[in-house]
Design a protein around this motif. Sequence first.
Motif, PDB file in Angstrom:
ATOM      1  N   CYS A  74      18.341 -19.225 -32.708  1.00  0.00           N
ATOM      2  CA  CYS A  74      17.701 -18.622 -31.535  1.00  0.00           C
ATOM      3  C   CYS A  74      18.232 -19.261 -30.258  1.00  0.00           C
ATOM      4  O   CYS A  74      18.190 -20.481 -30.107  1.00  0.00           O
ATOM      5  N   LYS A  76      16.926 -19.246 -27.481  1.00  0.00           N
ATOM      6  CA  LYS A  76      15.816 -19.720 -26.646  1.00  0.00           C
ATOM      7  C   LYS A  76      15.250 -21.051 -27.146  1.00  0.00           C
ATOM      8  O   LYS A  76      15.056 -21.970 -26.375  1.00  0.00           O
ATOM      9  N   CYS A  77      14.951 -21.126 -28.455  1.00  0.00           N
ATOM     10  CA  CYS A  77      14.332 -22.351 -28.964  1.00  0.00           C
ATOM     11  C   CYS A  77      15.298 -23.194 -29.786  1.00  0.00           C
ATOM     12  O   CYS A  77      14.932 -24.267 -30.250  1.00  0.00           O
ATOM     13  N   CYS A 103       9.682 -18.497 -31.867  1.00  0.00           N
ATOM     14  CA  CYS A 103       9.112 -18.773 -30.548  1.00  0.00           C
ATOM     15  C   CYS A 103       8.599 -17.507 -29.865  1.00  0.00           C
ATOM     16  O   CYS A 103       8.035 -17.570 -28.783  1.00  0.00           O
TER      17      CYS A 103
END
Length: 118
Positions: A74, A76-77, A103
């Motif tokens: 991911c 983002k996370c 997330c």
Amino acid sequence: MAQKIKKGDTVVVMRGRERGKTGEVIKVLTDENRIVVKNVNLVKKHVKEIPNLREGGIYEIEAPIHISNVMLLCPKCQKPTRVGIRTVMEGDTLRKYRYCKKCDENIDLVREKVRVKR
Ligand SMILES: [Zn+2]
């Protein structure tokens, strides 16, 4: 079904002898549910010389791996995750996103469709 793993994604190998390796998806073979990941699952290939075109020898190329053996990393996370697809109505526009099941953030836009008012 929408494509959950795309070219350019970074994936983590979860199974097999290369478990834990991370790499960029360089090709998606949709019909076979397989992907080719940069520097993962390298196999040696013997290549014959073609005069004036290429040298012969042993080359290492990436062999495809099954999509179920990887998870998306991911953006983002930064964790390996399963990808979900969700549709959201935003104003007049219906947007389909890929999202991280860990997330819950949207990863990217898959498709959008503007609703025409009649
Ligand atoms: Zn995430």
